[in-house]
Design a protein around this motif. Structure first.
Motif, short mmCIF file in Angstrom:
data_model
loop_
_atom_site.label_atom_id
_atom_site.label_comp_id
_atom_site.label_asym_id
_atom_site.label_seq_id
_atom_site.Cartn_x
_atom_site.Cartn_y
_atom_site.Cartn_z
N ALA A 149 0.83 -1.20 0.00
CA ALA A 149 0.00 0.00 0.00
C ALA A 149 0.87 1.25 0.00
O ALA A 149 0.62 2.20 -0.75
CB ALA A 149 -0.92 -0.01 1.22
N GLY A 150 1.90 1.24 0.82
CA GLY A 150 2.80 2.38 0.87
C GLY A 150 3.57 2.57 -0.42
O GLY A 150 4.02 3.69 -0.72
N GLY A 151 3.75 1.49 -1.18
CA GLY A 151 4.46 1.57 -2.46
C GLY A 151 3.58 1.97 -3.62
O GLY A 151 4.03 1.95 -4.77
N GLY A 152 2.33 2.32 -3.33
CA GLY A 152 1.47 2.84 -4.38
C GLY A 152 0.63 1.82 -5.11
O GLY A 152 0.15 2.07 -6.22
N ALA A 153 0.43 0.63 -4.52
CA ALA A 153 -0.42 -0.37 -5.15
C ALA A 153 -1.82 0.20 -5.39
O ALA A 153 -2.33 0.99 -4.58
CB ALA A 153 -0.51 -1.61 -4.28
N ALA A 154 -2.43 -0.21 -6.49
CA ALA A 154 -3.80 0.23 -6.77
C ALA A 154 -4.79 -0.49 -5.89
O ALA A 154 -5.81 0.07 -5.46
CB ALA A 154 -4.13 -0.01 -8.23
N ALA A 155 -4.51 -1.77 -5.61
CA ALA A 155 -5.37 -2.58 -4.76
C ALA A 155 -4.54 -3.71 -4.18
O ALA A 155 -3.59 -4.17 -4.80
CB ALA A 155 -6.55 -3.15 -5.55
N VAL A 156 -4.90 -4.13 -2.97
CA VAL A 156 -4.21 -5.23 -2.30
C VAL A 156 -5.23 -6.29 -1.93
O VAL A 156 -6.29 -5.98 -1.37
CB VAL A 156 -3.47 -4.74 -1.03
CG1 VAL A 156 -2.86 -5.92 -0.28
CG2 VAL A 156 -2.39 -3.72 -1.39
N VAL A 157 -4.91 -7.53 -2.24
CA VAL A 157 -5.75 -8.67 -1.87
C VAL A 157 -5.01 -9.44 -0.79
O VAL A 157 -3.94 -10.00 -1.03
CB VAL A 157 -6.04 -9.58 -3.08
CG1 VAL A 157 -6.94 -10.74 -2.67
CG2 VAL A 157 -6.66 -8.77 -4.21
N ALA A 158 -5.57 -9.44 0.42
CA ALA A 158 -4.96 -10.10 1.57
C ALA A 158 -5.60 -11.47 1.73
O ALA A 158 -6.80 -11.58 1.98
CB ALA A 158 -5.16 -9.27 2.84
N VAL A 167 -5.73 2.85 0.31
CA VAL A 167 -5.62 1.93 -0.83
C VAL A 167 -6.74 0.91 -0.76
O VAL A 167 -7.04 0.37 0.32
CB VAL A 167 -4.25 1.22 -0.82
CG1 VAL A 167 -4.18 0.15 -1.90
CG2 VAL A 167 -3.12 2.23 -1.01
N ALA A 168 -7.35 0.60 -1.88
CA ALA A 168 -8.41 -0.40 -1.92
C ALA A 168 -7.86 -1.75 -1.51
O ALA A 168 -6.75 -2.13 -1.91
CB ALA A 168 -9.00 -0.49 -3.33
N ALA A 169 -8.61 -2.47 -0.69
CA ALA A 169 -8.15 -3.78 -0.23
C ALA A 169 -9.34 -4.69 0.03
O ALA A 169 -10.39 -4.24 0.50
CB ALA A 169 -7.31 -3.64 1.04
N VAL A 170 -9.15 -5.96 -0.28
CA VAL A 170 -10.15 -6.97 0.03
C VAL A 170 -9.45 -8.12 0.73
O VAL A 170 -8.25 -8.34 0.57
CB VAL A 170 -10.87 -7.49 -1.24
CG1 VAL A 170 -11.69 -6.38 -1.88
CG2 VAL A 170 -9.87 -8.05 -2.24
N ALA A 171 -10.22 -8.85 1.52
CA ALA A 171 -9.69 -10.01 2.24
C ALA A 171 -10.33 -11.27 1.68
O ALA A 171 -11.49 -11.27 1.26
CB ALA A 171 -9.99 -9.88 3.73
N ALA A 172 -9.55 -12.36 1.71
CA ALA A 172 -10.07 -13.65 1.27
C ALA A 172 -9.59 -14.72 2.23
O ALA A 172 -8.39 -14.87 2.45
CB ALA A 172 -9.59 -13.96 -0.14
N GLY A 173 -10.54 -15.44 2.81
CA GLY A 173 -10.20 -16.55 3.69
C GLY A 173 -10.06 -17.81 2.87
O GLY A 173 -11.04 -18.53 2.64
N VAL A 174 -8.86 -18.09 2.41
CA VAL A 174 -8.61 -19.21 1.49
C VAL A 174 -7.46 -20.06 2.02
O VAL A 174 -6.44 -19.54 2.47
CB VAL A 174 -8.26 -18.69 0.08
CG1 VAL A 174 -7.82 -19.83 -0.84
CG2 VAL A 174 -9.45 -17.96 -0.53
#
Length: 261
Positions: free
Chosen positions: A26-35, A55-62
């Motif tokens: 996020a600090g590096g300028g990512a457009a979106a992060v998927v955790a 920064v846009a971010a979504v989580a996935a329990g996988v």
């Protein structure tokens, strides 16, 4: 930065190095992060920390050991966020036992420390080829280069993870895909610190070889290594010296470490 403006996917993102990688992205300028994490609550906490940085971010329990689940995840991310520009394949497990660890634990180590990287590479690299390139970093360990007393499944599978990263780097370079192996030594995470506190041989060996870094320090080194296109990313500089020493005289290395293995 290699990740600026791109969608970044991080596995093992619920805590430790993975959480730090997501925040650093996020600090590096990512457009979106998927955790991504098998611990859905942990993944969501990390995604929330990323969103706090704008920064846009979504989580996935996988469970990344589940190949079908990984394929479905990558397809969903591409459908919702477009091309995946960078991947930190970071999930990992330690066992803390030697040769006679139960086969169930050997299998778990192979499933998470090796096959999960294979599943993610199989799912994401074809899209990266179509998109004209990308970055794929596997979190291995200094144990993947130096070995580790006291934890045979971990040491063996982390060496396999380095081997996989090297194979991918060679095979996919012509497609514009950079592959790296992140090989930290001691990091202040829930994977290491309980072993150190308990006086476990594996934890003590790691602590004796170099300083214990914070996850954020490792994440900063990882993102910088990605930007530089380096294959081996070594947050602990002393690992390079130890690895060279081992390669120069494997017999001496084994003799020196035989009493602890």
């Amino acid at each position: 930065m290699a990740i600026a403006g791109k969608t970044v996917l991080v596995t093992g993102a619920g805590a430790g190095i993975g959480a730090a990688l997501a925040v650093e992205a996020a600090g590096g300028g990512a457009a979106a992060v998927v955790a991504v994490d098998i611990d859905a609550a942990g993944a969501e906490a990390t995604a929330a920390a990323v969103r706090e940085r704008g920064v846009a971010a979504v989580a996935a329990g996988v469970d990344v050991a589940d190949a079908a689940a990984v394929r479905a995840l990558v397809a969903e991310v591409r459908a919702e966020h477009g091309p995946i520009g960078a991947v930190f394949s970071n999930a990992g497990v330690a066992v803390g036992l030697g040769l006679h660890a139960p086969m169930s634990l050997w299998e778990k180590a192979w499933a998470v420390n090796v096959r999960a990287h294979v599943h993610l590479a199989q799912a994401v690299l074809p899209g990266m080829i179509r998109d004209g390139g990308g970055h794929f970093m596997i979190t291995a360990s200094a144990a993947g280069l130096l070995g580790l007393p006291g934890d045979a499944p971990y040491a063996v599978t982390k060496q396999a993870a380095v081997g996989l990263a090297e194979w991918l780097a060679c095979a996919y370079a012509r497609h514009g895909i950079k592959v790296s192996a992140l090989c930290p030594l001691g990091v202040r995470t829930g994977l290491l610190m309980p072993a150190v506190a308990a006086g476990h041989p594996a934890g003590l060996a790691v602590a004796e070889l170099g300083p214990i870094l914070e996850p954020a320090e490792v994440a900063a080194c990882a993102v910088a290594g990605l930007a530089d296109g380096r294959f081996l990313v070594l947050p602990h500089p002393e690992v390079a010296e130890l690895y060279a020493k081992k390669a120069a005289d494997p017999d001496a290395w084994i003799h020196t470490h035989a009493s602890t293995r």
